[in-house]
Every structure is written in structure tokens, then in C-alpha cells.
Motif scaffolding. Structure first.
Motif, PDB file in Angstrom:
ATOM      1  N   ARG A 160       0.759  -1.202  -0.058  1.00  0.00           N
ATOM      2  CA  ARG A 160       0.011  -0.154   0.028  1.00  0.00           C
ATOM      3  C   ARG A 160       0.867   1.185   0.045  1.00  0.00           C
ATOM      4  NH1 ARG A 160      -3.698  -3.254   3.286  1.00  0.00           N
ATOM      5  NH2 ARG A 160      -2.725  -2.617   5.266  1.00  0.00           N
ATOM      6  N   ASP A 161       1.923   1.364   0.920  1.00  0.00           N
ATOM      7  CA  ASP A 161       2.955   2.262   0.877  1.00  0.00           C
ATOM      8  C   ASP A 161       3.547   2.500  -0.125  1.00  0.00           C
ATOM      9  OD1 ASP A 161       2.038   2.743   3.775  1.00  0.00           O
ATOM     10  OD2 ASP A 161       3.751   1.889   4.309  1.00  0.00           O
ATOM     11  N   LEU A 162       3.990   1.502  -0.895  1.00  0.00           N
ATOM     12  CA  LEU A 162       4.408   1.538  -2.574  1.00  0.00           C
ATOM     13  C   LEU A 162       3.837   2.214  -3.530  1.00  0.00           C
ATOM     14  CD1 LEU A 162       6.807   0.904  -4.330  1.00  0.00           C
ATOM     15  CD2 LEU A 162       5.797  -1.310  -4.641  1.00  0.00           C
ATOM     16  N   VAL A 163       2.081   1.916  -3.502  1.00  0.00           N
ATOM     17  CA  VAL A 163       1.291   2.398  -4.618  1.00  0.00           C
ATOM     18  C   VAL A 163       1.072   3.924  -4.166  1.00  0.00           C
ATOM     19  CG1 VAL A 163      -0.966   2.502  -5.255  1.00  0.00           C
ATOM     20  CG2 VAL A 163       0.249   0.199  -4.915  1.00  0.00           C
ATOM     21  N   LEU A 164       0.939   4.323  -2.865  1.00  0.00           N
ATOM     22  CA  LEU A 164       0.530   5.667  -2.662  1.00  0.00           C
ATOM     23  C   LEU A 164       1.835   6.565  -2.688  1.00  0.00           C
ATOM     24  CD1 LEU A 164      -1.442   4.968   0.503  1.00  0.00           C
ATOM     25  CD2 LEU A 164      -2.205   5.391  -1.791  1.00  0.00           C
ATOM     26  N   SER A 165       3.208   6.139  -2.258  1.00  0.00           N
ATOM     27  CA  SER A 165       4.170   6.817  -2.372  1.00  0.00           C
ATOM     28  C   SER A 165       4.453   7.278  -3.600  1.00  0.00           C
ATOM     29  CB  SER A 165       5.328   6.300  -1.404  1.00  0.00           C
ATOM     30  OG  SER A 165       5.827   5.037  -2.423  1.00  0.00           O
ATOM     31  N   ARG A 166       4.522   6.481  -4.669  1.00  0.00           N
ATOM     32  CA  ARG A 166       4.618   6.425  -6.091  1.00  0.00           C
ATOM     33  C   ARG A 166       3.605   7.224  -7.016  1.00  0.00           C
ATOM     34  NH1 ARG A 166       8.694   2.808  -7.373  1.00  0.00           N
ATOM     35  NH2 ARG A 166      10.181   2.530  -5.522  1.00  0.00           N
ATOM     36  N   GLY A 167       2.309   7.568  -6.395  1.00  0.00           N
ATOM     37  CA  GLY A 167       1.273   8.054  -6.819  1.00  0.00           C
ATOM     38  C   GLY A 167       0.718   7.224  -8.213  1.00  0.00           C
ATOM     39  N   ALA A 168       0.873   5.879  -7.885  1.00  0.00           N
ATOM     40  CA  ALA A 168       0.622   4.926  -8.949  1.00  0.00           C
ATOM     41  C   ALA A 168      -1.037   4.423  -8.944  1.00  0.00           C
ATOM     42  CB  ALA A 168       1.506   3.547  -8.843  1.00  0.00           C
ATOM     43  N   ARG A 169      -1.469   3.907  -9.844  1.00  0.00           N
ATOM     44  CA  ARG A 169      -2.580   3.413  -9.852  1.00  0.00           C
ATOM     45  C   ARG A 169      -2.676   2.025 -10.304  1.00  0.00           C
ATOM     46  NH1 ARG A 169      -7.081   6.644 -10.750  1.00  0.00           N
ATOM     47  NH2 ARG A 169      -7.964   5.358 -12.123  1.00  0.00           N
ATOM     48  N   VAL A 170      -3.290   1.069  -9.455  1.00  0.00           N
ATOM     49  CA  VAL A 170      -3.136  -0.416  -9.715  1.00  0.00           C
ATOM     50  C   VAL A 170      -4.604  -1.023 -10.256  1.00  0.00           C
ATOM     51  CG1 VAL A 170      -0.954  -0.711  -8.356  1.00  0.00           C
ATOM     52  CG2 VAL A 170      -3.294  -0.957  -7.414  1.00  0.00           C
ATOM     53  N   SER A 171      -4.484  -1.790 -11.020  1.00  0.00           N
ATOM     54  CA  SER A 171      -5.657  -2.495 -11.528  1.00  0.00           C
ATOM     55  C   SER A 171      -5.928  -3.976 -10.988  1.00  0.00           C
ATOM     56  CB  SER A 171      -5.788  -2.754 -13.086  1.00  0.00           C
ATOM     57  OG  SER A 171      -5.732  -1.263 -13.886  1.00  0.00           O
ATOM     58  N   GLY A 172      -7.051  -4.203 -10.379  1.00  0.00           N
ATOM     59  CA  GLY A 172      -7.302  -5.586  -9.951  1.00  0.00           C
ATOM     60  C   GLY A 172      -7.918  -6.294 -11.125  1.00  0.00           C
ATOM     61  N   PRO A 173      -8.329  -7.718 -10.775  1.00  0.00           N
ATOM     62  CA  PRO A 173      -8.971  -8.577 -11.851  1.00  0.00           C
ATOM     63  C   PRO A 173     -10.144  -7.948 -12.569  1.00  0.00           C
ATOM     64  CG  PRO A 173      -8.351  -9.633  -9.522  1.00  0.00           C
ATOM     65  CD  PRO A 173      -8.448  -8.263  -9.430  1.00  0.00           C
ATOM     66  N   THR A 174     -10.205  -8.244 -13.533  1.00  0.00           N
ATOM     67  CA  THR A 174     -11.266  -7.683 -14.517  1.00  0.00           C
ATOM     68  C   THR A 174     -12.562  -8.637 -14.051  1.00  0.00           C
ATOM     69  OG1 THR A 174      -9.957  -7.259 -16.277  1.00  0.00           O
ATOM     70  CG2 THR A 174     -12.326  -7.535 -16.792  1.00  0.00           C
ATOM     71  N   GLN A 175     -13.708  -7.920 -13.660  1.00  0.00           N
ATOM     72  CA  GLN A 175     -14.852  -8.548 -13.118  1.00  0.00           C
ATOM     73  C   GLN A 175     -15.860  -8.758 -14.401  1.00  0.00           C
ATOM     74  OE1 GLN A 175     -15.215  -9.235  -9.690  1.00  0.00           O
ATOM     75  NE2 GLN A 175     -12.902  -8.538 -10.122  1.00  0.00           N
ATOM     76  N   PHE A 176     -16.582  -9.886 -14.567  1.00  0.00           N
ATOM     77  CA  PHE A 176     -17.409 -10.476 -15.336  1.00  0.00           C
ATOM     78  C   PHE A 176     -18.923 -10.614 -14.861  1.00  0.00           C
ATOM     79  CE2 PHE A 176     -13.347 -10.629 -17.599  1.00  0.00           C
ATOM     80  CZ  PHE A 176     -13.539 -10.410 -19.026  1.00  0.00           C
ATOM     81  N   GLY A 177     -19.698  -9.935 -15.454  1.00  0.00           N
ATOM     82  CA  GLY A 177     -21.062 -10.433 -14.680  1.00  0.00           C
ATOM     83  C   GLY A 177     -22.134 -10.860 -16.027  1.00  0.00           C
ATOM     84  N   ALA A 178     -22.534 -12.124 -15.822  1.00  0.00           N
ATOM     85  CA  ALA A 178     -23.422 -12.550 -16.829  1.00  0.00           C
ATOM     86  C   ALA A 178     -24.759 -13.011 -16.317  1.00  0.00           C
ATOM     87  CB  ALA A 178     -22.698 -13.842 -17.638  1.00  0.00           C
ATOM     88  N   HIS A 179     -25.683 -12.471 -17.084  1.00  0.00           N
ATOM     89  CA  HIS A 179     -27.073 -13.026 -16.618  1.00  0.00           C
ATOM     90  C   HIS A 179     -27.923 -13.369 -17.932  1.00  0.00           C
ATOM     91  CE1 HIS A 179     -28.897  -9.296 -17.863  1.00  0.00           C
ATOM     92  NE2 HIS A 179     -28.005  -8.760 -17.382  1.00  0.00           N
ATOM     93  N   VAL A 180     -28.798 -14.225 -17.712  1.00  0.00           N
ATOM     94  CA  VAL A 180     -29.789 -14.633 -18.774  1.00  0.00           C
ATOM     95  C   VAL A 180     -31.062 -15.039 -18.343  1.00  0.00           C
ATOM     96  CG1 VAL A 180     -29.282 -17.286 -19.064  1.00  0.00           C
ATOM     97  CG2 VAL A 180     -30.139 -15.864 -21.065  1.00  0.00           C
ATOM     98  N   ARG A 181     -32.227 -15.006 -18.860  1.00  0.00           N
ATOM     99  CA  ARG A 181     -33.332 -15.472 -18.504  1.00  0.00           C
ATOM    100  C   ARG A 181     -33.771 -16.805 -19.128  1.00  0.00           C
ATOM    101  NH1 ARG A 181     -37.783 -13.609 -15.449  1.00  0.00           N
ATOM    102  NH2 ARG A 181     -36.907 -11.499 -15.158  1.00  0.00           N
ATOM    103  N   LEU A 182     -34.407 -17.739 -18.596  1.00  0.00           N
ATOM    104  CA  LEU A 182     -34.724 -19.150 -19.270  1.00  0.00           C
ATOM    105  C   LEU A 182     -35.647 -18.960 -20.037  1.00  0.00           C
ATOM    106  CD1 LEU A 182     -34.192 -21.622 -16.302  1.00  0.00           C
ATOM    107  CD2 LEU A 182     -32.607 -20.689 -17.709  1.00  0.00           C
ATOM    108  N   THR A 183     -35.972 -19.810 -21.213  1.00  0.00           N
ATOM    109  CA  THR A 183     -36.871 -19.672 -22.180  1.00  0.00           C
ATOM    110  C   THR A 183     -37.430 -21.054 -22.234  1.00  0.00           C
ATOM    111  OG1 THR A 183     -35.199 -19.596 -23.863  1.00  0.00           O
ATOM    112  CG2 THR A 183     -36.127 -17.603 -23.066  1.00  0.00           C
ATOM    113  N   ARG A 184     -37.842 -21.582 -21.338  1.00  0.00           N
ATOM    114  CA  ARG A 184     -38.517 -23.021 -21.527  1.00  0.00           C
ATOM    115  C   ARG A 184     -39.951 -22.922 -22.227  1.00  0.00           C
ATOM    116  NH1 ARG A 184     -36.128 -25.312 -16.041  1.00  0.00           N
ATOM    117  NH2 ARG A 184     -33.824 -25.068 -16.465  1.00  0.00           N
TER     118      ARG A 184
END
Length: 276
Positions: A252-276
Motif C-alpha cells: 500500500r505504501d509503495l502504491v501511494l508513495s509513487r502516486g501509482a494506480r493499480v488495476s485488480g482482476p477484471t470482473q465479468f457479470g453474466a445473466h440470462v433468463r430461461l426460455t423453456r
């Protein structure tokens, strides 16, 4: 939880604290995904791989007192803690947790919604499992899955080699045990292979760079907690990388002291409604 083996990060107190940080960081995206899927008051929800109950409690807030949520997990201790949390939140009557395996779970009534977060990545056969689970839904039921991809090896800007080296270790124990660290991009194909229609998919990348960032706390803590799975999987770690209790604060100190931005895991949300 039915998967390739034991949950890689275990069920310790420190892991449950990490999961709490993770939930704080990503639950806004989970909630957006659930709302986009059409979850509304009065619905009945099945939460698979519920763990300590974060998604179940989130779903309970969306379906309201007229709805119900059933959360299942294989770990009895996680279920015990989830029950305490639902009771403390005043939701014991609308949220129920069961110790159960995804592969054999049954329920006497059909659900309106099936939801899972970070669970398909652990299943040896995710499409058949998803197909079976949809049989627990009503004919017009909704399937909502939230997965991620943490295989990005250059997540910092400007580059922070130390941060990037720790983050690059995340996928290794998953790959070594057969789990899939980049399951997010595979969600749509998995839905199709499960006999569902092509889902609507949304993505989001959590970015950290401020001292009060839940994302930064989650990412830096995970960099430490990944140490045990790395050892268990027999992954070779460079000698200069230290996994002591001070590691999250150092990062945390490393990121803040360097004024850096760090990206976390890309999140994926998927949804569908059944059509039976």
C-alpha cells in the motif's frame, strides 16, 4: 462447493477477513449485475458457493422481506459464520444457509434466481454443473454469474515492478490445481454449453490508488494470502519476495508513495433468463 480440490485460500480467520475486503471492493459490481438481471422484491434466490454469505445478504436486500435466499457451501464453518451474520443483520427468517455440495444439492421448491460469485472457476465441469443447477429454477428463472480474470501481468501504472511481481503470482496455484484464473471471458461460452441462451455480459476493472481504497486493501492483502496456496501447490517463488504480515502495508505504501494506480482482476457479470 464442488471443485477441483479444497478452496485454495482456505477457511481461516485471515481468509474470511480478506473475503470481507474483497466483498467491499466488488459488491457494487455484483449488485449492478443482479439489478440488471431483473432481480426484484419477492423473488426466491439460490446462492451457490455462498462462503460467509456476502452475496446472499446482498441478494436478500434486493428481494426484500417478501423474498427468500438459500445459500449453500461445502464448508461447515463458513456456513456457521454466514448464519450468525444473517441473524445479526435481522435476516435469519429470509436467508437460510445449508451445508451442501453443488453437485448433489436439491430443494423441494423451485427458485426464481440462481446466483454465484467466483465459483464456476473451481468446478471441474462447469457447463454440466450449470445445466443441472438450472433445473432447480422456475421455467422463467434467471441465471446470474459473477467471475473474474486475474491474469493481467502488468497491472500498475506507472510500472511498479515489485507490485507486478506479487500480482503475477496470483494465477499460479490456480493453474497448478486445475482451477481457471481467467474464467470471466469464458462465461458466455459456458452458458451456451450449458444449454442456455447467450447471456448479457458486463465487465468492470477495479482500480486503486488512494489511501482509503477498499480495492487497494483487498489487492494488497490477497498478495499476502496467496503465499499458502503457492507453497501447497509447489510453486517456486523468487527468494526476494517476502510474505510476512507487513507485506500488505508495504505494498500500500509503495502504491501511494509513487502516486501509482493499480488495476485488480477484471470482473465479468453474466445473466440470462430461461426460455423453456
Amino acid at each position: 462447493m464442488a471443485h477441483h480440490g479444497a478452496y485454495l485460500l482456505g477457511h481461516s480467520e485471515s481468509e474470511h477477513r480478506r473475503l470481507s475486503l474483497q466483498n467491499k471492493a466488488v459488491s457494487p459490481f455484483t449488485e449492478r449485475t443482479l439489478r440488471s438481471a431483473g432481480i426484484r422484491p419477492g423473488m426466491n434466490v439460490l446462492d451457490i458457493g455462498a462462503g460467509p454469505g456476502d452475496v446472499s445478504l446482498l441478494a436478500a436486500g434486493l428481494v426484500g422481506p417478501g423474498g427468500h435466499v438459500v445459500g449453500i457451501d461445502r464448508d461447515p464453518e463458513s456456513v456457521r459464520k454466514a448464519r450468525i451474520r444473517s441473524r445479526d443483520a435481522g435476516l435469519a427468517r429470509s436467508v437460510r444457509y445449508e451445508v451442501a455440495d453443488i453437485g448433489s444439492f436439491t430443494w423441494p421448491e423451485k427458485f426464481d434466481v440462481l446466483v454465484g460469485r467466483y465459483i464456476l472457476m473451481y468446478l471441474p465441469d462447469p457447463a454440466p454443473a450449470l445445466r443441472r443447477l438450472t433445473s432447480l429454477l422456475k421455467p422463467d428463472g434467471i441465471v446470474v454469474m459473477h467471475e473474474m480474470d486475474f491474469t493481467n501481468t502488468s497491472p500498475s501504472h506507472p510500472p511498479l515492478p515489485e507490485w507486478d511481481q506479487y500480482y503475477a503470482l496470483w494465477p499460479k496455484p490456480f493453474l497448478a490445481t486445475g482451477a481457471v484464473p481467467d474464467f470471466g471471458p469464458r462465461l458466455a461460452r459456458t452458458f451456451l454449453d450449458a444449454g442456455l441462451q447467450r447471456p448479457e455480459v458486463a465487465t468492470w476493472v477495479p482500480v486503486a490508488g488512494s489511501g482509503d481504497s477498499a480495492v487497494l486493501d483487498w489487492l494488497s492483502t490477497t498478495c499476502r494470502e496467496i503465499a499458502t496456496p503457492l507453497r501447497t501447490a509447489g510453486v517456486t517463488v523468487p527468494d526476494h519476495l517476502r510474505f510476512d504480515d507487513c507485506l500488505p502495508q508495504r505494498l500500500r505504501d509503495l502504491v501511494l508513495s509513487r502516486g501509482a494506480r493499480v488495476s485488480g482482476p477484471t470482473q465479468f457479470g453474466a445473466h440470462v433468463r430461461l426460455t423453456r
